[in-house]
Design a protein around this motif. Structure first.
Motif, PDB file in Angstrom:
ATOM      1  N   PRO A  71     -25.294   4.182 -32.076  1.00 28.78           N
ATOM      2  CA  PRO A  71     -24.363   5.275 -32.033  1.00 28.78           C
ATOM      3  C   PRO A  71     -22.652   4.685 -31.830  1.00 28.78           C
ATOM      4  O   PRO A  71     -22.454   3.709 -31.241  1.00 28.78           O
ATOM      5  N   SER A  72     -21.917   5.460 -32.448  1.00 29.82           N
ATOM      6  CA  SER A  72     -20.329   5.250 -32.397  1.00 29.82           C
ATOM      7  C   SER A  72     -19.739   6.337 -32.050  1.00 29.82           C
ATOM      8  O   SER A  72     -19.909   7.472 -32.466  1.00 29.82           O
ATOM      9  N   ALA A  73     -18.634   5.978 -31.389  1.00 31.51           N
ATOM     10  CA  ALA A  73     -17.628   7.144 -31.182  1.00 31.51           C
ATOM     11  C   ALA A  73     -16.665   7.554 -32.260  1.00 31.51           C
ATOM     12  O   ALA A  73     -15.930   8.510 -32.109  1.00 31.51           O
ATOM     13  N   ASN A  74     -16.867   6.663 -33.307  1.00 31.92           N
ATOM     14  CA  ASN A  74     -15.970   7.019 -34.473  1.00 31.92           C
ATOM     15  C   ASN A  74     -16.540   8.257 -35.105  1.00 31.92           C
ATOM     16  O   ASN A  74     -17.686   8.444 -35.614  1.00 31.92           O
ATOM     17  N   PRO A  75     -15.677   9.176 -35.405  1.00 31.14           N
ATOM     18  CA  PRO A  75     -16.179  10.449 -36.000  1.00 31.14           C
ATOM     19  C   PRO A  75     -16.751  10.321 -37.490  1.00 31.14           C
ATOM     20  O   PRO A  75     -17.605  10.793 -37.745  1.00 31.14           O
ATOM     21  N   LEU A  76     -15.978   9.348 -38.219  1.00 34.16           N
ATOM     22  CA  LEU A  76     -16.667   9.026 -39.659  1.00 34.16           C
ATOM     23  C   LEU A  76     -18.034   8.430 -39.476  1.00 34.16           C
ATOM     24  O   LEU A  76     -18.684   8.661 -40.219  1.00 34.16           O
ATOM     25  N   ARG A  77     -18.187   7.499 -38.545  1.00 32.76           N
ATOM     26  CA  ARG A  77     -19.628   7.093 -38.525  1.00 32.76           C
ATOM     27  C   ARG A  77     -20.659   8.019 -38.163  1.00 32.76           C
ATOM     28  O   ARG A  77     -21.795   7.823 -38.595  1.00 32.76           O
ATOM     29  N   GLN A  78     -20.176   8.936 -37.202  1.00 38.98           N
ATOM     30  CA  GLN A  78     -21.314  10.063 -36.828  1.00 38.98           C
ATOM     31  C   GLN A  78     -21.312  10.832 -38.183  1.00 38.98           C
ATOM     32  O   GLN A  78     -22.592  11.490 -38.161  1.00 38.98           O
ATOM     33  N   VAL A  79     -20.408  11.237 -39.065  1.00 32.49           N
ATOM     34  CA  VAL A  79     -20.837  12.121 -40.132  1.00 32.49           C
ATOM     35  C   VAL A  79     -21.620  11.180 -41.052  1.00 32.49           C
ATOM     36  O   VAL A  79     -22.546  11.914 -41.712  1.00 32.49           O
ATOM     37  N   LEU A  80     -21.346   9.953 -41.228  1.00 31.08           N
ATOM     38  CA  LEU A  80     -22.155   9.198 -42.135  1.00 31.08           C
ATOM     39  C   LEU A  80     -23.548   9.330 -41.635  1.00 31.08           C
ATOM     40  O   LEU A  80     -24.472   9.266 -42.649  1.00 31.08           O
TER      41      LEU A  80
END
Length: 517
Positions: A71-80
Motif C-alpha cells: 500500500p502507498s499513500a499516493n492516490p494514483l497508486r491507490q487508483v491503479l
C-alpha cells in the motif's frame, strides 16, 4: 481500431488528463458505462508522451514517488490498485541541484539532506532541519491517515472514512494546522536562510506557490513520502506514457471507452440538468447519469450555456486566480563521452533573492533515458527542461505563432533552460540532434489550457478548492481546479473523489474493503 462514439451512455468524462482518466477508470470499476471524450489524438493531457526521430519524450511531469510499492499513500497508486493495473517502475533516490550555493547531489530519505546542510550551512542548520523533521512527523501522519480512495464529497464520507478515523483523530490537533499555509509552521521553526529557500522551492514545485500560499497538508504529504527512511523516487518504465496507458487499460478492461479526436464543444443542459455533450463535429452523446469535466475551471465554464449555472457561481469560478505557464525545451542529444555521474533530475535556481516564483528563475531538468535507455536510440539521451509555472502568459498572448517575432521570443525565453543545462552538460548545444521549444501558446493550444496556465493559484487560507460538485445537477468536475496541489497525486485524488461521490455508497464501501482494508 478507431472507437465509434455511442449516442448514449451513463457517464461522460471530458478530457483524458490524469484526473479524467482516474475518474473514468474508477467509474468503470464501479460498473458504470463510461465514455471519455479527448480532444487530441493521444490520451494523457499534460502527462502524455510523444516521439520524435526515435526519441521518446515526456510532455510534462517527470518526478514521481509512491508508485513502486503498495500500500502507498499516493492516490494514483491507490487508483491503479483499485482498477487492477500494474505499473512497472525504476527506482532511484538521488537528484542534482544547481543552486546559487553551488552544484551538489541530494537524496530522498531521512538523513542525507542533513549531510548536505552540514557542508553548506553547518551544525545549526542541521539541527534546525532535524527538529523540523520531528515536528512534521505528526503532520505527516495526519495528512496520510485518510486514504484518498476513501474520500467522497457527500454525507457518505462519514461511513467511508469511519474505519480510518482513529488514526486521524490521534493527530486531529495537528490536522487543524494542515489546512493553513505551510509558512506558519516554517516561520515558527526555521530561521536558516538556505533551509527557508529550499522549503519555499519545494512548496513552489508542489503547488505553484511559495510557502505562504501552499497548504501545509501538501508539504506534510511530501515529508511523509520523501523524508522517511528508505524513501525512493520512481520513474515508470516507458515514461509518463506508460502511466497513461495503464489507466487507459484499466478503463477499457472494466468496460469504459476512450474517444480520441473528440473535442467537446458544449455541455448539453436539459431540464436544468447536464444531459450530455455536443462534439465539435456535431455529434451528440447523451448521458443518463452524469457529465464530469476534467477541463480547467475556466475552460469548463466555456462549455456551459450562459444561463445553466447561477451568475454568481460563474463569476466566482471565473475569478479563480491562476498560476503562470511554462517554457519547455525537449532535446534529443548525442550522449557519447558525456559525464558518467549524471543524475536523472536537476533543479536549477538562478537567484534566491528573486523569489522561487519569479519568471526565468527556476528550471527543472529531466534526463529519463539514464534510467530507461529504451527512451532514446543507442548512445543518445532524451532531455526535458522546463520552467515550472513561472512563465507569464501576457508576454505571449498577442503574438502570432507563425511570426518571426514569436520565433525570436521563443529563442530568447528558452535561453535560461540552455543556461541551466550547461551547468550539467557544458557542451549541450553542440550535442543536440532534436530541439523542440514549447511556450505558453503551445500549452494553450495542445493542452486546451486557459492562458496556458499551470492551474489554479488558490493561496492557502484565502480560499478553498471547490471539490467535484457544481450547482448544475449531473455536472461534476475533477482535475487541478478541484483539489489542492497541481501535480499528479493531487489530480489523481481529484478523479477518485469525483468517482466515489457519484458511486453508490455501498459500492464505495465494498471497494474500500477490497483494496485498502
Amino acid at each position: 481500431m478507431v472507437a465509434i462514439a455511442p449516442t448514449h451512455t451513463e457517464i461522460i468524462v471530458i478530457g483524458s488528463g490524469i484526473g479524467g482518466l482516474t475518474c473514468a477508470a474508477m467509474l468503470a470499476r464501479y460498473g458504470f458505462e463510461v465514455v471519455v471524450c479527448e480532444s487530441h489524438s493521444i490520451a494523457g493531457g499534460a502527462a502524455h508522451g510523444f516521439e520524435r526521430d526515435g526519441f521518446r519524450f515526456d510532455s510534462g511531469p517527470s518526478l514521481y514517488s509512491g508508485l513502486s510499492y503498495s500500500p502507498s499513500a499516493n492516490p494514483l497508486r491507490q487508483v491503479l490498485d483499485a482498477i487492477g493495473e500494474k505499473l512497472p517502475c525504476i527506482t532511484y533516490d538521488t537528484w542534482g541541484c544547481c543552486l546559487p550555493e553551488g552544484d551538489f547531489d541530494t537524496s530522498v530519505g531521512a538523513s542525507q539532506f542533513g549531510e548536505v546542510l552540514a557542508q553548506l550551512r553547518g551544525a545549526a542548520a542541521v539541527a534546525e532541519w532535524r527538529q523540523l523533521q520531528r515536528i512534521m512527523e505528526p503532520y505527516a501522519k495526519a495528512a496520510t491517515a485518510l486514504p484518498s480512495l476513501a474520500l467522497r464529497f457527500d454525507l457518505g464520507a462519514v461511513f467511508t472514512l469511519g474505519q480510518f478515523a482513529p488514526a486521524f483523530l490521534q493527530n486531529a490537533g495537528d490536522a487543524i494546522a494542515l489546512a493553513g499555509p505551510f509558512s506558519k509552521i516554517m516561520d515558527k521553526n526555521v530561521k536558516d536562510p538556505f533551509v527557508r529557500n529550499w522549503l519555499n522551492l519545494l512548496c513552489f514545485l508542489l503547488s505553484g506557490l511559495p510557502a505562504d500560499g501552499t497548504i501545509a497538508a501538501e508539504v506534510a504529504f511530501m515529508f511523509a513520502d520523501w523524508y522517511r527512511p528508505n524513501a525512493v523516487l520512481d520513474y515508470p518504465s516507458g515514461g509518463s506514457a506508460a502511466l497513461v496507458n495503464a489507466l487507459v487499460r484499466g478503463l477499457e478492461r472494466h468496460g469504459g471507452q476512450l474517444l480520441l479526436n473528440s473535442h467537446v464543444a458544449e455541455v448539453l443542459v436539459e431540464n436544468n440538468r447536464a444531459a450530455g455533450v455536443r462534439l465539435r463535429s456535431g455529434k451528440i452523446i447523451r448521458s443518463h447519469k452524469a457529465v464530469v469535466s476534467n477541463a480547467s475551471v475556466w475552460d469548463t465554464l466555456k462549455l456551459l450555456p450562459e444561463t445553466s449555472v447561477p451568475q454568481r457561481f460563474r463569476q466566482q469560478r471565473q475569478a479563480t486566480p491562476e498560476c503562470d505557464s511554462f517554457m519547455h525545451l525537449h532535446l534529443g542529444i548525442d550522449a557519447a563521452g558525456v559525464r558518467s555521474d549524471l543524475a536523472c533530475h536537476y533543479i536549477f535556481v538562478k537567484d534566491w533573492e528573486m523569489g522561487v516564483s519569479a519568471p526565468q528563475n527556476v528550471v527543472l531538468v529531466s534526463i529519463p533515458s539514464l534510467l530507461d535507455p529504451d527512451l532514446a536510440p543507442p548512445g543518445k539521451h532524451v532531455i526535458h527542461a522546463y520552467t515550472p509555472g513561472n512563465e507569464p502568459y501576457d508576454l505571449w498572448q498577442k503574438l502570432n505563432r507563425t511570426s518571426e517575432e514569436y520565433k525570436l521570443q521563443k529563442q530568447a525565453r528558452a535561453e535560461v533552460m540552455w543556461e541551466a543545462l550547461e551547468r550539467i552538460i557544458p557542451d549541450i548545444r553542440s550535442r543536440a540532434e532534436v530541439t523542440l521549444v514549447g511556450t505558453p501558446l503551445t500549452h494553450e493550444r495542445f493542452l486546451r489550457r486557459h492562458r496556458g496556465s499551470y492551474g489554479p493559484g488558490i493561496r492557502a487560507g484565502s480560499g478553498l478548492f471547490p471539490g467535484p460538485k457544481t450547482p448544475l445537477a449531473g455536472l461534476f468536475c475533477c482535475g487541478d481546479s478541484t483539489f489542492p496541489g497541481i501535480g499528479v497525486p493531487a489530480v489523481a485524488a481529484s478523479g477518485a473523489i469525483a468517482a466515489n461521490t457519484i458511486a453508490p455508497l455501498y459500492k464505495h464501501l465494498q471497494l474500500i474493503g477490497e483494496v485498502i482494508s
